[in-house]
Design a protein around this motif. Sequence first.
Motif, PDB file in Angstrom:
ATOM      1  N   ASP A  38      -3.287  27.702 -24.752  1.00  0.00           N
ATOM      2  CA  ASP A  38      -3.229  29.157 -24.540  1.00  0.00           C
ATOM      3  C   ASP A  38      -4.373  29.612 -23.638  1.00  0.00           C
ATOM      4  OD1 ASP A  38      -1.017  29.320 -26.117  1.00  0.00           O
ATOM      5  OD2 ASP A  38      -2.068  30.047 -27.906  1.00  0.00           O
ATOM      6  N   PHE A  39      -5.562  29.103 -23.905  1.00  0.00           N
ATOM      7  CA  PHE A  39      -6.718  29.527 -23.114  1.00  0.00           C
ATOM      8  C   PHE A  39      -6.606  29.037 -21.671  1.00  0.00           C
ATOM      9  CE2 PHE A  39     -11.032  29.139 -21.482  1.00  0.00           C
ATOM     10  CZ  PHE A  39     -11.503  30.416 -21.713  1.00  0.00           C
ATOM     11  N   ARG A  40      -6.139  27.807 -21.490  1.00  0.00           N
ATOM     12  CA  ARG A  40      -6.001  27.264 -20.130  1.00  0.00           C
ATOM     13  C   ARG A  40      -5.010  28.083 -19.320  1.00  0.00           C
ATOM     14  NH1 ARG A  40      -2.192  24.134 -18.499  1.00  0.00           N
ATOM     15  NH2 ARG A  40      -1.666  23.537 -20.649  1.00  0.00           N
ATOM     16  N   ILE A  41      -3.859  28.399 -19.897  1.00  0.00           N
ATOM     17  CA  ILE A  41      -2.842  29.193 -19.196  1.00  0.00           C
ATOM     18  C   ILE A  41      -3.375  30.585 -18.880  1.00  0.00           C
ATOM     19  CG2 ILE A  41      -0.573  30.281 -19.439  1.00  0.00           C
ATOM     20  CD1 ILE A  41       0.240  27.868 -21.162  1.00  0.00           C
ATOM     21  N   MET A  42      -4.035  31.201 -19.858  1.00  0.00           N
ATOM     22  CA  MET A  42      -4.583  32.544 -19.679  1.00  0.00           C
ATOM     23  C   MET A  42      -5.627  32.560 -18.565  1.00  0.00           C
ATOM     24  SD  MET A  42      -6.442  34.818 -22.620  1.00  0.00           S
ATOM     25  CE  MET A  42      -7.696  33.550 -22.862  1.00  0.00           C
ATOM     26  N   THR A  43      -6.493  31.552 -18.527  1.00  0.00           N
ATOM     27  CA  THR A  43      -7.544  31.500 -17.503  1.00  0.00           C
ATOM     28  C   THR A  43      -6.947  31.275 -16.123  1.00  0.00           C
ATOM     29  OG1 THR A  43      -9.072  30.578 -19.140  1.00  0.00           O
ATOM     30  CG2 THR A  43      -9.687  30.383 -16.824  1.00  0.00           C
ATOM     31  N   ASN A  44      -5.985  30.360 -16.021  1.00  0.00           N
ATOM     32  CA  ASN A  44      -5.355  30.082 -14.724  1.00  0.00           C
ATOM     33  C   ASN A  44      -4.652  31.320 -14.174  1.00  0.00           C
ATOM     34  OD1 ASN A  44      -6.210  27.429 -14.644  1.00  0.00           O
ATOM     35  ND2 ASN A  44      -4.361  26.634 -15.611  1.00  0.00           N
ATOM     36  N   ASP A  45      -3.976  32.046 -15.052  1.00  0.00           N
ATOM     37  CA  ASP A  45      -3.294  33.277 -14.612  1.00  0.00           C
ATOM     38  C   ASP A  45      -4.305  34.302 -14.094  1.00  0.00           C
ATOM     39  OD1 ASP A  45      -0.868  32.227 -15.289  1.00  0.00           O
ATOM     40  OD2 ASP A  45      -0.727  33.255 -17.223  1.00  0.00           O
ATOM     41  N   LEU A  46      -5.411  34.440 -14.794  1.00  0.00           N
ATOM     42  CA  LEU A  46      -6.423  35.416 -14.378  1.00  0.00           C
ATOM     43  C   LEU A  46      -7.083  34.999 -13.066  1.00  0.00           C
ATOM     44  CD1 LEU A  46      -8.020  37.971 -14.912  1.00  0.00           C
ATOM     45  CD2 LEU A  46      -9.587  36.643 -16.338  1.00  0.00           C
ATOM     46  N   VAL A  47      -7.400  33.737 -12.920  1.00  0.00           N
ATOM     47  CA  VAL A  47      -8.003  33.252 -11.671  1.00  0.00           C
ATOM     48  C   VAL A  47      -7.043  33.455 -10.508  1.00  0.00           C
ATOM     49  CG1 VAL A  47      -8.750  31.179 -10.433  1.00  0.00           C
ATOM     50  CG2 VAL A  47      -9.536  31.581 -12.767  1.00  0.00           C
ATOM     51  N   ASN A  63     -15.270  26.229 -22.707  1.00  0.00           N
ATOM     52  CA  ASN A  63     -14.302  26.254 -23.797  1.00  0.00           C
ATOM     53  C   ASN A  63     -13.648  24.899 -24.002  1.00  0.00           C
ATOM     54  OD1 ASN A  63     -13.602  29.084 -25.115  1.00  0.00           O
ATOM     55  ND2 ASN A  63     -14.122  29.496 -22.972  1.00  0.00           N
ATOM     56  N   THR A  64     -13.368  24.203 -22.893  1.00  0.00           N
ATOM     57  CA  THR A  64     -12.784  22.863 -23.006  1.00  0.00           C
ATOM     58  C   THR A  64     -13.735  21.920 -23.739  1.00  0.00           C
ATOM     59  OG1 THR A  64     -11.520  23.168 -20.953  1.00  0.00           O
ATOM     60  CG2 THR A  64     -11.870  20.905 -21.705  1.00  0.00           C
ATOM     61  N   THR A  65     -15.021  21.998 -23.374  1.00  0.00           N
ATOM     62  CA  THR A  65     -16.018  21.172 -24.068  1.00  0.00           C
ATOM     63  C   THR A  65     -16.085  21.542 -25.546  1.00  0.00           C
ATOM     64  OG1 THR A  65     -17.332  21.005 -22.037  1.00  0.00           O
ATOM     65  CG2 THR A  65     -18.433  20.469 -24.103  1.00  0.00           C
ATOM     66  N   ARG A  66     -16.052  22.840 -25.831  1.00  0.00           N
ATOM     67  CA  ARG A  66     -16.087  23.273 -27.237  1.00  0.00           C
ATOM     68  C   ARG A  66     -14.855  22.801 -27.995  1.00  0.00           C
ATOM     69  NH1 ARG A  66     -14.423  28.155 -29.991  1.00  0.00           N
ATOM     70  NH2 ARG A  66     -15.678  28.436 -31.902  1.00  0.00           N
ATOM     71  N   PHE A  67     -13.677  22.867 -27.382  1.00  0.00           N
ATOM     72  CA  PHE A  67     -12.466  22.357 -28.035  1.00  0.00           C
ATOM     73  C   PHE A  67     -12.617  20.871 -28.377  1.00  0.00           C
ATOM     74  CE2 PHE A  67     -10.026  25.832 -25.643  1.00  0.00           C
ATOM     75  CZ  PHE A  67     -10.019  26.663 -26.751  1.00  0.00           C
ATOM     76  N   ASN A  68     -13.191  20.115 -27.458  1.00  0.00           N
ATOM     77  CA  ASN A  68     -13.395  18.678 -27.716  1.00  0.00           C
ATOM     78  C   ASN A  68     -14.376  18.455 -28.869  1.00  0.00           C
ATOM     79  OD1 ASN A  68     -11.635  17.894 -25.668  1.00  0.00           O
ATOM     80  ND2 ASN A  68     -13.251  17.881 -24.111  1.00  0.00           N
TER      81      ASN A  68
END
Length: 323
Positions: free
Chosen positions: A292-301, A139-144
């Motif tokens: 939003d995606f980074r925070i959501m992923t970190n919380d889930l991990v 997702n990070t690559t796609r955002f870039n």
Amino acid sequence: MKVNKTTPKALWRDKRLIIPLAVFLAIALVVPLVLSFTMHVDLLSKALGDANGWLGFWGGYLGAIIGAITVAVVTSIQMRVQRELHRETIKEQRDLQIQSINEAAELNDKQQREITVNNITLQKLDIITEHLIELMELNTTRFNIVRRIVEYNNYNEQILNDKIQLFIQHTKLDKENLEDKEVKDFDEQLKVIKEKNMEYLGLTDELKEEETTYRLKIMALSAKVLSESLLVDLESTIEPFRKKQSEIVTDIYDQIIEYDNYLRLLRMQKNADSLPTQPSLNFDSIDSYSDDFRIMTNDLVREIKNNTREKLSSFLNPTSHWI
């Protein structure tokens, strides 16, 4: 435990003892009768001593024999009772040992099953965590990539606005009195604008192909995360994450299409009248999606790692649920 049925009373009912006991009783009854009759036989009457003396002798003699026989019989019965008791005890001990072995084997099987299940669960949790980290990278690559698409779209938008201004200026000129040089300059400027527009369109198309590749990878890996979560009862935890991720992926894709349509309309525009509405996709919106995606992923991990620690603690301290 079975009740021990080997008792003296039971032994008296044993058929193997009936005949010897009958013989013994017969001898005990017959011998005194025989002696009482033989005391008057001439051969025996010539022996020294009177009848009372011989009766005392025979009484003591036969009493000793009978006593010895009685002791032998009682001893034999007691030994047999002891042997039967010993056999019963050994059998009970063997049954208890077999029962203990079976119980231990059953407990060991249960422990092995739980160890296997825990191992599989821990492996699945590790795999899910790795997939989530990989999803964040994709997702990070796609955002870039989308940022670069927006960057080239901005260039294209500026070029097309320059083209509109060029047409507006050209419209205001007195076309009848235009010199060849002015016409030539207009044509050259228009040609440069078209070339730059085509150049950025080509770069944007390449980036959109890249974006599509990563979008499909994200969707495939997201489906794999869901299938793995079903095996460890994490579907309710994973599904909200997947739903939010899907919304982000779809929203960005829709806004890219919207931006394409906007540029297409702008490309056909030759004046400033009724300009199309500028799309909402920009660097700020992409940064917002990314955060939003980074925070959501970190919380889930973090939640899955806590779950893994709990499983590992249960795995290393299994006594409470194995007893």
